[in-house]
Design a protein around this motif. Sequence first.
Motif, PDB file in Angstrom:
ATOM      1  N   GLN A  89      25.763  -8.794 -16.914  1.00  0.00           N
ATOM      2  CA  GLN A  89      24.957  -9.593 -16.003  1.00  0.00           C
ATOM      3  C   GLN A  89      23.595  -9.950 -16.587  1.00  0.00           C
ATOM      4  O   GLN A  89      23.153 -11.090 -16.490  1.00  0.00           O
ATOM      5  CB  GLN A  89      24.797  -8.866 -14.673  1.00  0.00           C
ATOM      6  CG  GLN A  89      24.127  -9.711 -13.621  1.00  0.00           C
ATOM      7  CD  GLN A  89      24.128  -9.008 -12.265  1.00  0.00           C
ATOM      8  OE1 GLN A  89      24.471  -7.826 -12.165  1.00  0.00           O
ATOM      9  NE2 GLN A  89      23.753  -9.722 -11.240  1.00  0.00           N
TER      10      GLN A  89
ATOM     11  N   ASP B 268      30.031 -13.930 -15.271  1.00  0.00           N
ATOM     12  CA  ASP B 268      29.428 -12.845 -14.513  1.00  0.00           C
ATOM     13  C   ASP B 268      30.440 -12.266 -13.523  1.00  0.00           C
ATOM     14  O   ASP B 268      30.463 -11.070 -13.287  1.00  0.00           O
ATOM     15  CB  ASP B 268      28.184 -13.365 -13.793  1.00  0.00           C
ATOM     16  CG  ASP B 268      27.523 -12.333 -12.910  1.00  0.00           C
ATOM     17  OD1 ASP B 268      27.835 -11.140 -13.045  1.00  0.00           O
ATOM     18  OD2 ASP B 268      26.690 -12.712 -12.084  1.00  0.00           O
ATOM     19  N   SER B 269      31.285 -13.122 -12.963  1.00  0.00           N
ATOM     20  CA  SER B 269      32.306 -12.637 -12.029  1.00  0.00           C
ATOM     21  C   SER B 269      33.382 -11.834 -12.740  1.00  0.00           C
ATOM     22  O   SER B 269      33.936 -10.898 -12.182  1.00  0.00           O
ATOM     23  CB  SER B 269      32.961 -13.827 -11.321  1.00  0.00           C
ATOM     24  OG  SER B 269      32.012 -14.536 -10.574  1.00  0.00           O
TER      25      SER B 269
ATOM     26  N   PRO C 185      31.000  -8.149 -14.980  1.00  0.00           N
ATOM     27  CA  PRO C 185      29.726  -7.835 -14.308  1.00  0.00           C
ATOM     28  C   PRO C 185      28.794  -6.962 -15.137  1.00  0.00           C
ATOM     29  O   PRO C 185      27.586  -6.963 -14.917  1.00  0.00           O
ATOM     30  CB  PRO C 185      30.151  -7.132 -13.022  1.00  0.00           C
ATOM     31  CG  PRO C 185      31.570  -6.805 -13.162  1.00  0.00           C
ATOM     32  CD  PRO C 185      32.147  -7.624 -14.262  1.00  0.00           C
TER      33      PRO C 185
END
Length: 100
Positions: free
Chosen positions: A74, A67-68, A71
Amino acid sequence: MAGLLDFLQLSHHGFWWELFSLASAGLAIALLVVAIVAYRRHRLRRLLPLSIAFSLFAVKVGLLHLDSIYPMLQAELAISSVAAEFGMLSMIFLAMVKKW
């Protein structure tokens, strides 16, 4: 090492979330290794679902860290994370209840 610290500081989750998340993944991998070694020594089938649960936990943390990096994924990563949690809980339940 500096690259990892830069990544942790630039994360939108925050430094401490990333640090504890990686530490918990490391602990899950260590417990996975212990469970596999114990299974090889004692052949307790209850350790197989626990091994799967520990590996799913490590996968879940990996998904959260994706997710980092990505993004835009997500929503998909959140669904995958919940599915991994369901699998972990199911495997822990099987390890406690099932007598093999």
